[in-house]
Scaffold this motif. Sequence first.
Motif, mmCIF file in Angstrom:
data_model
loop_
_atom_site.group_PDB
_atom_site.id
_atom_site.type_symbol
_atom_site.label_atom_id
_atom_site.label_comp_id
_atom_site.label_asym_id
_atom_site.label_seq_id
_atom_site.Cartn_x
_atom_site.Cartn_y
_atom_site.Cartn_z
ATOM 1 N N ASN A 120 10.138 -22.778 -4.805
ATOM 2 C CA ASN A 120 11.304 -23.487 -5.309
ATOM 3 C C ASN A 120 11.300 -23.451 -6.827
ATOM 4 O OD1 ASN A 120 12.517 -24.489 -2.810
ATOM 5 N ND2 ASN A 120 10.685 -25.788 -2.638
ATOM 6 N N ASP B 265 12.273 -25.706 -8.812
ATOM 7 C CA ASP B 265 11.829 -26.988 -9.360
ATOM 8 C C ASP B 265 10.382 -27.302 -9.005
ATOM 9 O OD1 ASP B 265 12.084 -27.432 -6.678
ATOM 10 O OD2 ASP B 265 13.603 -29.010 -6.846
ATOM 11 N N LYS C 29 8.928 -27.758 -6.201
ATOM 12 C CA LYS C 29 8.686 -28.666 -5.087
ATOM 13 C C LYS C 29 7.924 -27.945 -3.979
ATOM 14 C CE LYS C 29 12.660 -31.735 -5.741
ATOM 15 N NZ LYS C 29 13.923 -32.260 -5.140
ATOM 16 N N ARG D 151 3.219 -25.048 -3.107
ATOM 17 C CA ARG D 151 4.331 -24.798 -4.033
ATOM 18 C C ARG D 151 4.692 -23.319 -4.120
ATOM 19 N NH1 ARG D 151 1.688 -29.186 -6.686
ATOM 20 N NH2 ARG D 151 3.135 -30.924 -7.081
#
Length: 712
Positions: A593, A595, A597, A574
């Motif tokens: 990322n 979010d 991800k 991540r």
Amino acid sequence: MSLLAPWSRRKPEPEPAPHAGYFALHEAFGDDDAVADQFDDWSPQPDGAHPARRLWLGRRRRWWIVRGLAALLALFIVIVAWLAVTAPMSKSLQPIAAPQLTLLASDGTPIARNGAVIDKPVEVAKLPPHVVHAFLAIEDRRFYDHWGIDPRGLARAAWTGYGGGSTITQQLAKFTFLTPEQTLTRKAREMLIAFWLEAWLTKDEILQRYLSNAYFGDNVYGLRAASLHYFYRQPERLKPDQAAMLAGLVQAPSRYAPTRHYDRAAKRMRLVVGSMVDAGYLTPAEGRAMRPPRLDVRPDKSLPTGTYFADWALPQGRQLAEAGYGGQTLTTTLDSRLQSIARQVTRRVPGNAQVALVAMRPNGEVVAMIGGRDYARSPFNRATQARRQPGSTFKLFVWLAALRNGMGPDDRIDNREILTGSYRPKNAGGNYSDSITLEEAFARSSNVAAVRLLKTVGSEKVIATARDLGVTSPLAAGDPSLALGTSTMTLLELTSAYAGVAANDFPVTARAFAMPERGWLAKAWEWSNHERLSGRTHGDIEQLLRAAVSHGTGRAAALSVPAYGKTGTSQDYRDALFVGYAGDLVVGVWLGNDDNKPLNGVTGGSVPARIWRDFMTRALGKPAQKTAPRPDEREDPGTPVEPMDVPGPAAIPTAEFPIDERGSRVRIGGEGVTVTTDVEGVPVDVRLGRDGLRIEPGATPPAPPSPTPTGP
């Protein structure tokens, strides 16, 4: 009665016998009716009132009156003290909005401008009468007649719908000292402060402070800044129509700003002109002849109002800027060349992942900052605001705690797979061994060795080491995953900790402005609050950081100069990081990322390490180190072997010796090999050099030596 009677001691008189029944109070004056009437005239009382009780009531009334006045005086003192603390008079001299601040790079290049447009205050005595009249007519006609509160003005505003419900003094109190909330408490405070301002300031002082701070739209505060912004002229030279339009803006600046809503501003201006006619400042003919003025807006040189670095530097700049009117300019530590390099190397991030980069000097001066792919789309600064897992870059604190505890790079630690317990981390690639040195474990980023080392040293000492290096984020004591960087922190915080190792002087505070020159006392205080590693410990940790770059997980960041750093990859890919230093730069790079991800297998030793290397290569002006090819078996190319240990063929020593009895000789050196001989009596030089074989006429060879006579 004599004068000494009250002070003389008299003999006690015998107690009279009890009186049987009631007796008249006027008895001392006799039974004469005339005398009794005189007593009534001297002390008129209602029938049946007791004189002693009447006297006691009078004293009690005086007691309450005196104490009531004292309470009012105390309340007045408390109110004055409260206003002095919560609404100091000096505050009315300061601009109500932060003035415009221009930030420069270290070379003087403007990089950002932020803040309100504010200019120096106006003086009422120097303004034309029509300027003052325009504001008085629409905002407070009886300004020079009231004491801060105008009941007639309130009634007129309620009846006519214009004229201003609050006086100019109340408006000054409101936008200088109070919040815009609409409550009875705030209104009461507004009135109290208005009375206070009227008591301490003259009318002209109140008016000019009001005009110098009022908001006129377009982020412009004060009459001088507004007149320059809308009409490009000083307020002392405003025309009546221009003054009337500016006076109309104060009620709703954003709604009436003429640059965006000229029709509304013109309609509001006609209302101001009507008020000036009603107040007697203009004749009806002058009012009818007045037309809306033409704007003269001169746009400033465009500068970005925000960047990642500027947003982070602005609060520091506000603390350094001097309070007052007018724009200010401050020089930051940002290096324009390095910022451009950072922008270029971070553009090559694959996919849609976000990227952040922080570059600073070892003393904490930030010279480049990237907080994301595009500030216009997302001003969220991932270098200073995003709290992400640092991954294995946190192992710096684990190994440094071990070194401070007496261990060394050559000490060995168990590197076998952890098969017991609830927490069982794995090594990348499944590489294990019975034991491994601390240096190799750090270079290869062994997870099992890190967890065991944390347990050996103790999480408290690891956390203490991180705190010493300036980490302030929460760190979970007793959690074995702490060794693998599961506690979150910002990239700026992590890079500052590595800067402390680079400078061997910590903690390092990241800053956007150079530290001003300080006296010896301030330097001594700062020195007492800083720590340094011992020479041995600092050398050992740099040996580990160097190993990670030279033959460990950070090989992609290798430079032609000594480089020190560590890779980091959080769980499930991540976050990917590389933080390190070389020369006089400390740089941290993060990929991830928003979010959270996964990054599809991107590790800290891949893209972040290459971005770090590209930035450092261009920033330091040094080419990246080329990886040495591995030895392998190849066919003989058949070419001559070039001499590599001498400058050139001319430097080869010359040698000459005979080769036959006819005087032929061989000379080696210079540009090749030369044979001097003769062919049928003709001298010939046969030369073998870089140009091949050449035959040239030669000098006559020397005659062979005559045979030495022998004895009999």
